[in-house]
Design an enzyme around this catalytic site. Sequence first.
Site, PDB file in Angstrom:
ATOM      1  N   HIS A  11      32.399  43.505  49.721  1.00  0.00           N
ATOM      2  CA  HIS A  11      33.454  44.423  50.175  1.00  0.00           C
ATOM      3  C   HIS A  11      33.323  44.710  51.676  1.00  0.00           C
ATOM      4  O   HIS A  11      34.323  44.738  52.400  1.00  0.00           O
ATOM      5  CB  HIS A  11      33.424  45.723  49.378  1.00  0.00           C
ATOM      6  CG  HIS A  11      33.592  45.513  47.903  1.00  0.00           C
ATOM      7  ND1 HIS A  11      33.278  46.468  46.980  1.00  0.00           N
ATOM      8  CD2 HIS A  11      34.030  44.430  47.199  1.00  0.00           C
ATOM      9  CE1 HIS A  11      33.528  46.000  45.765  1.00  0.00           C
ATOM     10  NE2 HIS A  11      33.968  44.764  45.864  1.00  0.00           N
ATOM     11  N   ASP A  28      37.595  40.247  47.158  1.00  0.00           N
ATOM     12  CA  ASP A  28      36.275  39.655  46.886  1.00  0.00           C
ATOM     13  C   ASP A  28      36.177  38.238  47.465  1.00  0.00           C
ATOM     14  O   ASP A  28      35.164  37.870  48.061  1.00  0.00           O
ATOM     15  CB  ASP A  28      36.041  39.565  45.365  1.00  0.00           C
ATOM     16  CG  ASP A  28      35.613  40.896  44.756  1.00  0.00           C
ATOM     17  OD1 ASP A  28      35.184  41.799  45.494  1.00  0.00           O
ATOM     18  OD2 ASP A  28      35.710  41.013  43.514  1.00  0.00           O
ATOM     19  N   HIS A  70      42.238  42.947  44.321  1.00  0.00           N
ATOM     20  CA  HIS A  70      40.797  43.114  44.540  1.00  0.00           C
ATOM     21  C   HIS A  70      40.076  41.768  44.441  1.00  0.00           C
ATOM     22  O   HIS A  70      39.096  41.542  45.163  1.00  0.00           O
ATOM     23  CB  HIS A  70      40.183  44.136  43.589  1.00  0.00           C
ATOM     24  CG  HIS A  70      38.745  44.387  43.935  1.00  0.00           C
ATOM     25  ND1 HIS A  70      38.365  45.239  44.949  1.00  0.00           N
ATOM     26  CD2 HIS A  70      37.605  43.806  43.479  1.00  0.00           C
ATOM     27  CE1 HIS A  70      37.055  45.195  45.090  1.00  0.00           C
ATOM     28  NE2 HIS A  70      36.559  44.343  44.206  1.00  0.00           N
ATOM     29  N   HIS A 104      32.458  35.484  42.068  1.00  0.00           N
ATOM     30  CA  HIS A 104      31.475  35.292  43.147  1.00  0.00           C
ATOM     31  C   HIS A 104      30.685  33.984  43.021  1.00  0.00           C
ATOM     32  O   HIS A 104      30.426  33.320  44.017  1.00  0.00           O
ATOM     33  CB  HIS A 104      30.511  36.471  43.192  1.00  0.00           C
ATOM     34  CG  HIS A 104      31.213  37.780  43.394  1.00  0.00           C
ATOM     35  ND1 HIS A 104      32.006  38.026  44.485  1.00  0.00           N
ATOM     36  CD2 HIS A 104      31.260  38.898  42.636  1.00  0.00           C
ATOM     37  CE1 HIS A 104      32.502  39.250  44.397  1.00  0.00           C
ATOM     38  NE2 HIS A 104      32.067  39.802  43.280  1.00  0.00           N
TER      39      HIS A 104
HETATM   40 ZN   LIG Z   1      34.661  43.486  44.364  1.00  0.00          ZN
END
Ligand SMILES: [Zn+2]
Length: 282
Positions: free
Chosen positions: A75, A236, A232, A259
């Site tokens: 973030h 990311d 969001h 991720h």
């Molecule tokens: Zn996040």
Amino acid sequence: MPRRTIASEITVTGTALHAGGTVRMTLSPALPGTGVTFRRSDLGLDIPARFDRVGETNLGTVIAQGGASVGVVEHLMAAVAGAEIDDLRVILDGPEPPILDGDALSFLVLLERAGFHDEAARRQGVKVLQRVEVSHKDATAALVPSDRLEYDMEIDFPTKAIGRQSFHFVFSREGFRRDIAPARTFGFVHELETLKKMNRGNGASLDNTLAIDGNTVLNASLMRFGDEFVRHKILDAIGDMALAGARLVARFEGRRSGHGLNNALLRALFAGRANYEIINLP
Ligand SMILES: [Zn+2]
């Protein structure tokens, strides 16, 4: 386009999302060409914010080097990329930046308060020359040649609180601040107990995380967009792609990617010399 750092130091304290407890973070100007580095002041160790220092990716992106690690960097890194900052020192007395509001806007506001400083060096970019794609089960992530930086994301969760959402974002500083940075992180109540057993999620609260319980968002009054979840996920991805070490010139295409896949994508990109070239940004 010049490289950019911040004009002055700024400090904030807040809660560590996974470790819990309070963490103090100072953002500090850095010399041209040094990139973004994290310093664990409690350990006296530095970690460069680079894709090849990424270890664990299950609960946010963790960078590690020489026995020190920093988790949930994405973030803050999204805000750094969104503000087009190249060089920055992040000094932390704990294992994560504070989660603040669970968005990137909290960090962006800090950077803006510190002010920006253009450096006497040219800004470089990583131009993607051919399609690079990685996949895992039903998730894919790809970087595709494009003259501009853009993000295309699609998610599909089996809860009516999210369902299928897609979003296309062409990068600009103003657009990032308005359309992406405010989107908050989210989590599932049924996973929280497992997380707590792993001694994670200790700092998660209804103030910093959109909490999904079955088909409802418990703190829906906090929501800033109807499609906040996919926004969001773009936030990311922007934070994860910032670990390339320079601005990408490409289109990112994500389908349910997270991720782990985002990091695999950067590793695949840099594994092939024909995949990219380093350019001076106009
Ligand atoms: Zn996040």
